[in-house]
Design a protein around this motif. Structure first.
Motif, PDB file in Angstrom:
ATOM      1  N   GLN A 231       0.830  -1.203   0.000  1.00  0.00           N
ATOM      2  CA  GLN A 231       0.000   0.000   0.000  1.00  0.00           C
ATOM      3  C   GLN A 231       0.863   1.251   0.000  1.00  0.00           C
ATOM      4  O   GLN A 231       0.480   2.254  -0.607  1.00  0.00           O
ATOM      5  CB  GLN A 231      -0.942  -0.017   1.206  1.00  0.00           C
ATOM      6  N   GLN A 232       2.015   1.213   0.653  1.00  0.00           N
ATOM      7  CA  GLN A 232       2.919   2.363   0.634  1.00  0.00           C
ATOM      8  C   GLN A 232       3.404   2.616  -0.786  1.00  0.00           C
ATOM      9  O   GLN A 232       3.518   3.768  -1.215  1.00  0.00           O
ATOM     10  CB  GLN A 232       4.105   2.149   1.588  1.00  0.00           C
TER      11      GLN A 232
ATOM     12  N   ILE B 167      -4.954  -0.156   7.168  1.00  0.00           N
ATOM     13  CA  ILE B 167      -3.959  -1.220   7.396  1.00  0.00           C
ATOM     14  C   ILE B 167      -3.167  -0.943   8.667  1.00  0.00           C
ATOM     15  O   ILE B 167      -2.933  -1.849   9.467  1.00  0.00           O
ATOM     16  CB  ILE B 167      -3.032  -1.357   6.173  1.00  0.00           C
ATOM     17  N   ARG B 168      -2.787   0.305   8.893  1.00  0.00           N
ATOM     18  CA  ARG B 168      -2.059   0.646  10.132  1.00  0.00           C
ATOM     19  C   ARG B 168      -2.919   0.378  11.360  1.00  0.00           C
ATOM     20  O   ARG B 168      -2.431  -0.130  12.379  1.00  0.00           O
ATOM     21  CB  ARG B 168      -1.619   2.102  10.097  1.00  0.00           C
ATOM     22  N   GLY B 169      -4.209   0.723  11.274  1.00  0.00           N
ATOM     23  CA  GLY B 169      -5.111   0.439  12.392  1.00  0.00           C
ATOM     24  C   GLY B 169      -5.235  -1.051  12.656  1.00  0.00           C
ATOM     25  O   GLY B 169      -5.232  -1.486  13.808  1.00  0.00           O
ATOM     26  N   GLN B 170      -5.338  -1.841  11.587  1.00  0.00           N
ATOM     27  CA  GLN B 170      -5.403  -3.292  11.751  1.00  0.00           C
ATOM     28  C   GLN B 170      -4.123  -3.834  12.365  1.00  0.00           C
ATOM     29  O   GLN B 170      -4.169  -4.768  13.178  1.00  0.00           O
ATOM     30  CB  GLN B 170      -5.667  -3.959  10.397  1.00  0.00           C
ATOM     31  N   LYS B 171      -2.983  -3.263  11.996  1.00  0.00           N
ATOM     32  CA  LYS B 171      -1.716  -3.694  12.599  1.00  0.00           C
ATOM     33  C   LYS B 171      -1.696  -3.399  14.091  1.00  0.00           C
ATOM     34  O   LYS B 171      -1.233  -4.220  14.887  1.00  0.00           O
ATOM     35  CB  LYS B 171      -0.533  -2.990  11.918  1.00  0.00           C
ATOM     36  N   LEU B 172      -2.197  -2.235  14.475  1.00  0.00           N
ATOM     37  CA  LEU B 172      -2.211  -1.883  15.893  1.00  0.00           C
ATOM     38  C   LEU B 172      -3.132  -2.810  16.682  1.00  0.00           C
ATOM     39  O   LEU B 172      -2.773  -3.277  17.767  1.00  0.00           O
ATOM     40  CB  LEU B 172      -2.622  -0.418  16.071  1.00  0.00           C
ATOM     41  N   VAL B 173      -4.298  -3.083  16.117  1.00  0.00           N
ATOM     42  CA  VAL B 173      -5.236  -3.987  16.800  1.00  0.00           C
ATOM     43  C   VAL B 173      -4.628  -5.381  16.914  1.00  0.00           C
ATOM     44  O   VAL B 173      -4.699  -6.025  17.976  1.00  0.00           O
ATOM     45  CB  VAL B 173      -6.590  -4.034  16.046  1.00  0.00           C
ATOM     46  N   THR B 174      -3.998  -5.862  15.846  1.00  0.00           N
ATOM     47  CA  THR B 174      -3.375  -7.185  15.877  1.00  0.00           C
ATOM     48  C   THR B 174      -2.223  -7.220  16.868  1.00  0.00           C
ATOM     49  O   THR B 174      -2.019  -8.222  17.552  1.00  0.00           O
ATOM     50  CB  THR B 174      -2.897  -7.578  14.467  1.00  0.00           C
ATOM     51  N   SER B 175      -1.480  -6.123  16.971  1.00  0.00           N
ATOM     52  CA  SER B 175      -0.391  -6.063  17.956  1.00  0.00           C
ATOM     53  C   SER B 175      -0.921  -6.155  19.373  1.00  0.00           C
ATOM     54  O   SER B 175      -0.355  -6.856  20.218  1.00  0.00           O
ATOM     55  CB  SER B 175       0.401  -4.766  17.784  1.00  0.00           C
TER      56      SER B 175
ATOM     57  N   MET C  65      -4.208   2.931   3.556  1.00  0.00           N
ATOM     58  CA  MET C  65      -2.995   2.799   4.376  1.00  0.00           C
ATOM     59  C   MET C  65      -3.334   2.994   5.854  1.00  0.00           C
ATOM     60  O   MET C  65      -2.828   2.265   6.713  1.00  0.00           O
ATOM     61  CB  MET C  65      -1.953   3.821   3.936  1.00  0.00           C
ATOM     62  N   ALA C  66      -4.214   3.954   6.143  1.00  0.00           N
ATOM     63  CA  ALA C  66      -4.610   4.186   7.538  1.00  0.00           C
ATOM     64  C   ALA C  66      -5.362   2.972   8.092  1.00  0.00           C
ATOM     65  O   ALA C  66      -5.175   2.594   9.259  1.00  0.00           O
ATOM     66  CB  ALA C  66      -5.472   5.439   7.642  1.00  0.00           C
TER      67      ALA C  66
END
Length: 189
Positions: free
Chosen positions: A105-106, A150-158, A147-148
């Motif tokens: 996405q980047q 995907i970043r949110g999903q990464k934070l939730v998964t973390s 992109m935002a």
């Protein structure tokens, strides 16, 4: 599981005879003046042993019941551990997939920015209408929004990964690790 194991031991102990030891002591007299004499003291020591001869299979059934309870608690414990490992593996795999998605996405965001720059240059040069610039801006915005997400999903998964491994954090642990947010992370889409 430890309690169920103790229940197995208790059920096994029923096979052995019970032995009770007791002791008793005191004074016996009708006259208070003779209370401290040796003749007025009374004591007794004894033991009692008991064993059931016929229980009709009750001991064996109790033993099997206790073993079955122990086996069930072991199975539940194993299931809990396997579920925890599964959650950790799922979250780690999720982070790997999301990292790849973020890189892709980047690249899309960078390409959309280049497209916008080209569209603006072409508009400035008079080659295209402003509609091409608006379309390029809309494309860039869509890519930045993705992109935002995907970043949110990464934070939730973390967070789910930290929860799955049984961890947590608070301000003191973050300060100990010297974790400081960067302005780029806060401002960048």
């Amino acid at each position: 599981m430890a309690i169920a194991n103790a229940q197995v031991g208790i059920a096994r102990a029923a096979y052995f005879p019970s032995l009770n030891l007791f002791g008793d002591g005191g004074w016996q007299t009708a006259d208070i003046a003779k209370l401290l004499n040796v003749q007025s003291t009374l004591w007794a020591v004894g033991a009692n042993a008991a064993e059931s001869i016929f229980t009709g299979g009750a001991r064996r059934a109790q033993n099997q019941f206790a073993k079955s309870g122990y086996d069930a608690s072991v199975a539940a414990y194993r299931q809990t551990v396997l579920s925890a490992f599964g959650e950790v593996q799922d979250d780690v795999n999720g982070l790997l997939v999301l990292n790849e998605a973020q890189k892709t996405q980047q690249d899309a965001v960078d390409a959309a920015r280049r497209t916008l720059t080209i569209a603006e240059s072409r508009y400035t040069g008079g080659l295209v209408s402003y509609l091409d610039v608006v379309n390029a801006q809309q494309n860039l915005l869509n890519n930045e929004q993705q992109m935002a997400v995907i970043r949110g999903q990464k934070l939730v998964t973390s967070v789910l990964l930290v929860k799955a491994v049984g961890g947590g954090w608070d301000a003191s642990s973050l300060a100990a690790l010297q974790v400081k947010p960067r302005l780029k992370d806060v401002v960048a889409p």
